[in-house]
Write a protein that holds these residues in place. Structure first.
Motif, PDB file in Angstrom:
ATOM      1  N   ALA A   1      28.724   9.088   5.703  1.00  0.00           N
ATOM      2  CA  ALA A   1      27.500   9.841   5.484  1.00  0.00           C
ATOM      3  C   ALA A   1      27.513  11.088   6.368  1.00  0.00           C
ATOM      4  CB  ALA A   1      26.280   8.980   5.803  1.00  0.00           C
TER       5      ALA A   1
ATOM      6  N   GLU B   1      25.925  11.308   1.453  1.00  0.00           N
ATOM      7  CA  GLU B   1      26.951  10.305   1.734  1.00  0.00           C
ATOM      8  C   GLU B   1      28.014  10.373   0.649  1.00  0.00           C
ATOM      9  OE1 GLU B   1      27.350   5.626   3.080  1.00  0.00           O
ATOM     10  OE2 GLU B   1      25.450   6.388   2.317  1.00  0.00           O
TER      11      GLU B   1
ATOM     12  N   TYR C   1      20.198  12.229   0.002  1.00  0.00           N
ATOM     13  CA  TYR C   1      19.065  11.416   0.435  1.00  0.00           C
ATOM     14  C   TYR C   1      17.841  12.258   0.763  1.00  0.00           C
ATOM     15  CZ  TYR C   1      22.615   7.774   0.882  1.00  0.00           C
ATOM     16  OH  TYR C   1      23.619   6.881   0.627  1.00  0.00           O
TER      17      TYR C   1
ATOM     18  N   ILE D   1      14.917   9.268   6.264  1.00  0.00           N
ATOM     19  CA  ILE D   1      16.005   8.893   7.177  1.00  0.00           C
ATOM     20  C   ILE D   1      15.449   8.379   8.493  1.00  0.00           C
ATOM     21  CG2 ILE D   1      17.991   9.738   8.475  1.00  0.00           C
ATOM     22  CD1 ILE D   1      18.461   9.385   5.452  1.00  0.00           C
TER      23      ILE D   1
ATOM     24  N   LYS E   1      17.542   4.941   3.078  1.00  0.00           N
ATOM     25  CA  LYS E   1      18.320   5.865   2.273  1.00  0.00           C
ATOM     26  C   LYS E   1      17.699   5.934   0.882  1.00  0.00           C
ATOM     27  CE  LYS E   1      22.780   5.228   4.567  1.00  0.00           C
ATOM     28  NZ  LYS E   1      24.171   4.725   4.397  1.00  0.00           N
TER      29      LYS E   1
END
Length: 398
Positions: free
Chosen positions: A342, A356, A376, A381, A386
């Motif tokens: 990621a 990612e 994402y 986060i 995610k």
């Protein structure tokens, strides 16, 4: 490890808008009636393709002949265990006891990508630190050789982490650890090193639990393992199963281990023409890019089939692909770990973004696989979530 099951590897589809990692087993049986599985020794949520679902009762689950069975760590969140992007060849024609790899006296590379630390904080490679000396982010490597008397470990960058960053390795010389009894290692390369490893040895799902006193690294975790016969890569994924008696931390660490059994896996090349398809929440975008060294170009001509004349790709769009940080490596090559990590970076508007990458070779040609990118929601986060808002698939044209 489950008996009479094989890993089922599906093509990546829209289901990834909800989740990106899955491990499935294909049931094999001679009758058509509902059956009871082998004991799993774990309470875990399951779903079958014929509509059966629930928690395993006393370690067992029900299935119908030919079912695809998917296992999740929890029913509500359905945190899936392992996903690879290839269909397994006809499993009924596979001899699961046949030796497919002889690891004895071979030097192996073990890559590790930390996906989350023990507190559940998500791990990302910080592109802004690319030029920082010895920075690898949540990516590590070790080298070892299994012999009949034990294991040789060689100097490497190491696989020990503090939070989400690899700690500098202090190993400067070769060391040897004698092993009197390899049979105590259940599953994986060590357990089958002396006699040779079969499909059965290198595939499965298990729980491991151990503690090292006074070192704070007690573990109770699930481990999923898959060996691909075509690419010759062993993939393992582990996930901590939360607080348990005797564990002093949240026990939420998550790791991806990749052990390639081919020597050229550490220098994957991505130069060439790629077709992409981006599936967002409101629209689908398609296009083509040319990767040339550490630069990325587009054509001013639109063609869904991709114009194959590379001279047509003159618009430099490298700034759109800052998260392809591994193109800046020497020779514009990447290790398999780097393209399964990621990434945290600042986009063209100086806004922090999180993506990612996922890349699993699906044949003996290690550079022919699709490349996947999951983008994402940055706001989630910090909540250790995610939340995917787009998925992009890159397929090589030439």
């Amino acid at each position: 490890m489950l008996k009479n099951k094989t890993l089922k590897i599906d093509s990546i589809k829209l289901i990834f808008l909800v989740t990106i990692t899955m491990m499935s087993f294909k049931t094999i049986a001679d009758t058509k009636k509902t059956q009871l599985s082998e004991k799993m020794d774990i309470e875990i949520y399951y779903e079958t393709s014929s509509g059966l679902s629930g928690l395993t009762e006393n370690g067992y689950y029900n299935f119908n002949t030919g079912d695809d069975v998917t296992f999740y760590l929890t029913e509500n969140k359905k945190i899936e265990i392992l996903k690879l992007n290839k269909k397994l060849t006809n499993s009924k024609n596979t001899n699961f006891k046949e030796v497919v790899f002889q690891p004895l006296d071979k030097t192996l590379t073990n890559y590790v990508v930390q996906k989350a630390d023990k507190n559940g904080d998500l791990c990302f490679y910080d592109v802004s630190k690319y030029s920082t000396e010895n920075y690898t982010g949540p990516i590590g490597e070790t080298y070892y050789k299994v012999t009949a008397k034990g294991i040789y470990e060689y100097p490497s960058i190491g696989d020990d982490f503090t939070n989400c960053e690899r700690k500098p390795s202090t190993k400067k010389s070769v060391s040897f650890e004698p092993i009197d009894d390899f049979s105590r290692f259940e599953g994986g390369i060590l357990g089958c090193a002396l006699r040779g490893c079969s499909i059965k040895d290198l595939n499965g799902y298990s729980l491991t639990a151990y503690a090292v006193e006074n070192k704070g690294n007690e573990k109770y975790r699930s481990v999923a393992m898959h060996y691909d016969q075509d690419s010759k890569i062993l993939v393992e994924k582990s996930k901590g199963i939360g607080k348990q008696d005797g564990i002093s931390h949240l026990n939420l660490a998550e790791y991806l281990w990749l052990t390639p059994l081919k020597e050229d896996i550490d220098s994957l090349k991505f130069n060439g023409l790629w077709r992409y398809r981006e599936i967002g929440q409101e629209e689908i975008k398609t296009g083509c890019i040319l990767i040339k060294g550490d630069q990325i170009f587009e054509s001013n001509k639109t063609n869904s089939n991709c114009i194959k004349s590379v001279e047509s790709y003159k618009i430099d769009v490298s700034s759109k692909y800052i998260d392809m940080w591994w193109l800046k490596n020497k020779g514009a090559t990447a290790t398999i770990a780097q393209v399964n990590a990621a990434v945290k970076y600042k986009d063209q508007n100086n806004i922090v973004q999180y993506t990612e990458w996922e890349y699993f070779p699906i044949s003996d040609d290690l550079e022919s696989a699709p490349l996947y990118k999951y983008s994402y929601n940055p706001n989630e986060i910090k909540n250790k979530k995610k939340e995917i808002f787009s998925i992009t698939t890159f397929e090589r044209v030439k």
